[in-house]
Design a protein around this motif. Structure first.
Motif, short mmCIF file in Angstrom:
data_model
loop_
_atom_site.label_atom_id
_atom_site.label_comp_id
_atom_site.label_asym_id
_atom_site.label_seq_id
_atom_site.Cartn_x
_atom_site.Cartn_y
_atom_site.Cartn_z
N UNK A 117 0.81 -1.21 0.00
CA UNK A 117 0.00 0.00 0.00
C UNK A 117 0.85 1.26 0.00
N UNK A 118 1.92 1.26 0.80
CA UNK A 118 2.80 2.43 0.83
C UNK A 118 3.46 2.63 -0.53
N UNK A 119 3.96 1.55 -1.12
CA UNK A 119 4.66 1.66 -2.40
C UNK A 119 3.73 2.09 -3.52
N UNK A 120 2.49 1.60 -3.50
CA UNK A 120 1.53 2.02 -4.53
C UNK A 120 1.23 3.51 -4.38
N UNK A 121 1.14 3.98 -3.13
CA UNK A 121 0.91 5.40 -2.90
C UNK A 121 2.10 6.23 -3.37
N UNK A 122 3.30 5.77 -3.08
CA UNK A 122 4.50 6.47 -3.53
C UNK A 122 4.60 6.46 -5.06
N UNK A 123 4.23 5.35 -5.66
CA UNK A 123 4.28 5.25 -7.11
C UNK A 123 3.38 6.29 -7.76
N UNK A 124 2.19 6.46 -7.18
CA UNK A 124 1.26 7.46 -7.71
C UNK A 124 1.77 8.88 -7.49
N UNK A 125 2.32 9.12 -6.30
CA UNK A 125 2.75 10.47 -5.94
C UNK A 125 4.05 10.89 -6.61
N UNK A 126 4.98 9.94 -6.82
CA UNK A 126 6.33 10.31 -7.25
C UNK A 126 6.69 9.85 -8.67
#
Length: 339
Positions: free
Chosen positions: A211-220
């Motif tokens: 979940x954290x990595x998917x959020x980072x992927x979207x944001x960055x």
């Protein structure tokens, strides 16, 4: 899976019939089971233990159908043994004088079993009810804490944004911007932790880090030619160490996304967590290496994460060259509370 001692068949049958009907059904069902067992024993040892064979089924009827079901099973079982097992078979007449007190004693023993089983059943139900109440209270407190933490983060973000707009120098604005991004990072980890943990004190790391990595992927990484993979086994950790790993992943992936791939460079970021005697978290990239990343790696955020990992008895190492960087955090398994 519901523990056997917590099963109440009358509750399971409640949607389809009245309580008293459910109790009769359970009592009759256990009595029929006792009769079948009686028939099986009579095929080998006719008349052996005319009453004793029914007692386990009386116990089961009470535990799973309440005392009313136990009394029904007891009465049916006693009448069946009296009529079909004791001499004279097919009659309620006592041929053997000792059979009359024998029937009375066995029925009283059955009543004692029903009473004791009912007390045990109620004690188990009270324990279950108390446990559920404690869990509900804990979940309520966790939700309240989560709500307050989110409000505090929102307040901090608003105040930082206000100060950034009022700052006179570009250096001050840059520093406040870095603070704002740090707050956003912590919020991202916090939200992922509470969304995936469902109020439990332990966290499934696969869904949490994904979940954290998917959020980072979207944001960055949105719109950039950079891919990300996450490989985590079936590991469950205490919230405290899970939070540390989450913050570490957030920090390292953010650094790699910002500094490892300049000028639109293509690349890949890999995150993995390996179980064993030592938990090993790796975040690697195939970017430009340490030269461009040194400033980020030595920032206050990384220093904080290094301290957190050290508090769990772990350490962080970094390997880098012109073909990329790999940061490894190794934490002894003693910090691990579940699997």
């Amino acid at each position: 899976m519901v523990p056997l001692a917590e099963i109440d068949l009358t509750d399971r049958l409640a949607p389809w019939m009245a309580l008293w009907m459910a109790q009769i059904l359970v009592g009759v069902g256990c009595a029929l089971a006792a009769m079948l067992a009686r028939a099986a024993v009579d095929a080998v040892y006719p008349g052996a233990g005319p009453f004793s064979l029914a007692m386990p089924f009386v116990l089961a009827a009470t535990l799973f159908g309440r005392w009313q079901a136990g009394v029904i099973a007891l009465l049916i079982g006693a009448l069946h043994a009296w009529y079909f097992v004791l001499p004279e078979v097919g009659s309620f007449r006592f041929v053997v004088p000792a059979d009359a007190p024998r029937v009375v004693v066995n029925v009283l023993s059955g009543c004692a079993i029903v009473a004791l089983a009912e007390q045990f059943r109620r004690a188990v139900r009270r324990a279950v009810s108390d446990r559920e109440a404690r869990l509900a209270e804990r979940d309520l407190l966790l939700r309240e804490l989560d709500h307050r933490v989110k409000n505090n983060f929102a307040l901090m973000s608003s105040l930082t944004g206000l100060e950034r707009r009022l700052a006179q120098s570009s250096e001050a604005r840059e520093r406040l911007d870095a603070v704002a991004k740090r707050i956003e990072s912590v919020v991202r980890v916090h939200v992922a932790l509470y969304r995936k943990a469902d109020g439990r004190l332990q966290v499934a790391m696969s869904s949490y880090l994904d979940g954290i990595c998917r959020s980072l992927e979207t944001a960055l990484l949105d719109g950039r030619d950079i891919t990300m993979t996450v490989q985590v086994g079936g590991i469950t950790l205490d919230r405290e160490i899970a939070l540390t790993f989450g913050l570490l992943v957030n920090e390292l992936v953010t650094n790699a996304a910002k500094h490892a791939f300049p000028n639109g460079r293509r690349g890949h970021i890999a995150v993995s967590l390996e179980p064993g005697d030592t938990l090993v978290l790796r975040v690697s990239d195939n970017g430009v290496g340490a030269v461009a990343q040194d400033g980020a790696e030595r920032g206050s955020g990384m220093n904080l994460i290094t301290s957190l990992v050290a508090s769990h008895g772990g350490e962080i190492t970094r390997e880098t060259d012109g073909s990329g960087t790999t940061v490894t955090a190794a934490v002894p398994a003693v910090a691990r509370t579940g699997a």
